[in-house]
Design a protein around this motif. Structure first.
Motif, mmCIF file in Angstrom:
data_model
loop_
_atom_site.group_PDB
_atom_site.id
_atom_site.type_symbol
_atom_site.label_atom_id
_atom_site.label_comp_id
_atom_site.label_asym_id
_atom_site.label_seq_id
_atom_site.Cartn_x
_atom_site.Cartn_y
_atom_site.Cartn_z
ATOM 1 N N LYS A 47 13.251 63.627 30.324
ATOM 2 C CA LYS A 47 14.695 63.562 29.445
ATOM 3 C C LYS A 47 14.948 63.941 28.194
ATOM 4 O O LYS A 47 15.651 64.290 27.406
ATOM 5 C CB LYS A 47 15.649 62.376 30.588
ATOM 6 C CG LYS A 47 16.973 62.034 29.490
ATOM 7 C CD LYS A 47 17.449 60.810 30.268
ATOM 8 C CE LYS A 47 16.540 60.057 29.265
ATOM 9 N NZ LYS A 47 17.058 59.050 29.463
ATOM 10 N N ASN A 97 14.162 64.682 40.755
ATOM 11 C CA ASN A 97 15.589 63.721 40.516
ATOM 12 C C ASN A 97 14.096 62.760 38.834
ATOM 13 O O ASN A 97 14.565 62.173 38.348
ATOM 14 C CB ASN A 97 15.963 62.157 41.151
ATOM 15 C CG ASN A 97 17.093 63.049 41.607
ATOM 16 O OD1 ASN A 97 17.816 63.731 41.208
ATOM 17 N ND2 ASN A 97 17.276 63.529 43.368
ATOM 18 N N ARG A 127 14.280 73.269 33.246
ATOM 19 C CA ARG A 127 13.210 72.294 34.206
ATOM 20 C C ARG A 127 12.488 72.492 35.451
ATOM 21 O O ARG A 127 11.389 71.811 35.655
ATOM 22 C CB ARG A 127 13.598 70.472 34.386
ATOM 23 C CG ARG A 127 14.312 69.468 32.692
ATOM 24 C CD ARG A 127 13.089 69.755 32.078
ATOM 25 N NE ARG A 127 13.328 68.371 31.148
ATOM 26 C CZ ARG A 127 13.102 69.588 29.588
ATOM 27 N NH1 ARG A 127 12.469 70.030 29.617
ATOM 28 N NH2 ARG A 127 12.641 68.678 28.727
ATOM 29 N N GLN A 157 23.438 67.026 38.438
ATOM 30 C CA GLN A 157 23.865 67.352 36.845
ATOM 31 C C GLN A 157 22.523 68.946 36.260
ATOM 32 O O GLN A 157 22.520 69.549 35.413
ATOM 33 C CB GLN A 157 22.782 66.070 36.072
ATOM 34 C CG GLN A 157 23.600 65.263 36.079
ATOM 35 C CD GLN A 157 22.720 63.794 35.460
ATOM 36 O OE1 GLN A 157 22.825 63.642 34.099
ATOM 37 N NE2 GLN A 157 22.283 62.727 35.567
ATOM 38 N N LEU A 158 22.014 69.418 37.247
ATOM 39 C CA LEU A 158 21.360 70.699 37.293
ATOM 40 C C LEU A 158 22.286 71.908 37.329
ATOM 41 O O LEU A 158 23.375 71.974 37.548
ATOM 42 C CB LEU A 158 20.290 70.523 38.214
ATOM 43 C CG LEU A 158 19.018 69.651 38.421
ATOM 44 C CD1 LEU A 158 18.300 70.148 39.094
ATOM 45 C CD2 LEU A 158 18.908 70.019 36.943
ATOM 46 N N TRP A 215 11.566 64.074 38.058
ATOM 47 C CA TRP A 215 11.535 65.206 36.765
ATOM 48 C C TRP A 215 12.658 64.539 36.104
ATOM 49 O O TRP A 215 12.079 65.369 35.001
ATOM 50 C CB TRP A 215 11.252 66.309 37.277
ATOM 51 C CG TRP A 215 10.201 66.846 36.410
ATOM 52 C CD1 TRP A 215 11.005 67.967 35.342
ATOM 53 C CD2 TRP A 215 9.290 66.971 36.212
ATOM 54 N NE1 TRP A 215 9.758 68.831 34.647
ATOM 55 C CE2 TRP A 215 8.975 68.476 34.907
ATOM 56 C CE3 TRP A 215 8.210 66.490 36.545
ATOM 57 C CZ2 TRP A 215 7.648 68.476 34.765
ATOM 58 C CZ3 TRP A 215 6.974 67.045 36.353
ATOM 59 C CH2 TRP A 215 6.662 68.424 35.158
ATOM 60 N N ILE A 216 13.459 64.714 36.151
ATOM 61 C CA ILE A 216 14.571 64.635 35.028
ATOM 62 C C ILE A 216 15.038 63.420 34.582
ATOM 63 O O ILE A 216 14.738 64.120 33.219
ATOM 64 C CB ILE A 216 15.987 65.463 36.053
ATOM 65 C CG1 ILE A 216 16.405 66.615 36.764
ATOM 66 C CG2 ILE A 216 17.305 64.896 35.401
ATOM 67 C CD1 ILE A 216 16.905 66.663 37.394
ATOM 68 N N ILE A 220 19.093 70.717 32.547
ATOM 69 C CA ILE A 220 19.806 70.348 32.119
ATOM 70 C C ILE A 220 19.780 69.830 30.662
ATOM 71 O O ILE A 220 18.823 69.632 30.077
ATOM 72 C CB ILE A 220 19.365 68.864 33.425
ATOM 73 C CG1 ILE A 220 20.601 67.634 33.001
ATOM 74 C CG2 ILE A 220 17.925 68.015 32.501
ATOM 75 C CD1 ILE A 220 20.561 66.825 33.693
ATOM 76 N N ASN A 231 20.767 67.208 42.899
ATOM 77 C CA ASN A 231 21.014 66.462 41.790
ATOM 78 C C ASN A 231 22.595 67.536 40.876
ATOM 79 O O ASN A 231 22.560 68.401 40.491
ATOM 80 C CB ASN A 231 20.037 66.536 40.455
ATOM 81 C CG ASN A 231 20.026 65.743 38.949
ATOM 82 O OD1 ASN A 231 21.453 66.039 38.542
ATOM 83 N ND2 ASN A 231 19.205 64.479 38.896
#
Length: 141
Positions: A139, A132, A64, A45-46, A134-135, A59, A43
């Motif tokens: 959120k 993914n 996380r 975004q991390l 988990w993210i 994130i 990911n």
């Protein structure tokens, strides 16, 4: 001429992690570096930095996923919702883990243990899925 002070506070997160890993003395260091690459690939975004004396992934400012490097026979990734206890902690797991990779430690905290490169290879795609998921699920926590 004075030496330039080398402080972790002046390094960005990726530089902090690279320096940490460069100095790391752990029997599974190549495996740790490989799991790091999987997380980064999973990911975009991390972001990473050092938290709790280990690489940690966040994130939108919220941690996380954090490595737990204690022990000589393996290491763990801890999936969490930051350092504060959430209302989900005493409840059921945040989601049904179809990969069966996660060991739930609380309703809002889980771990994955790794002991070898072969094991990491076997779990690689499932690990990406869990990261993914988990993210997405955490959120708004």
């Amino acid at each position: 001429m004075t030496a330039k002070k080398d402080s972790n506070k002046t390094k960005n997160g990726q530089e902090q992690v690279e320096k940490f890993l460069e100095e790391l003395n752990h029997p599974l260091k190549p495996e740790i570096e490989y799991v790091r690459s999987i997380i980064r690939e999973a990911n975009a975004q991390l972001s990473e930095h050092i938290k709790w004396n280990a690489p940690s992934y966040f994130i939108h400012g919220d941690d996380r996923i954090t490595f737990n490097l204690h022990g000589k026979d393996g290491f763990r990734l801890i999936f969490h919702c930051g350092s504060k206890v959430t209302p989900h902690a005493k409840g059921r797991p945040l989601f049904e883990d179809s990969t069966q990779l996660l060991e739930w430690l609380a309703g809002d905290r889980a771990a994955v243990r790794f002991r070898s490169l072969d094991e990491i290879e076997l779990k690689k795609e499932s690990l990406k899925q869990v990261i993914n998921k988990w993210i997405v699920v955490t959120k708004d926590i």
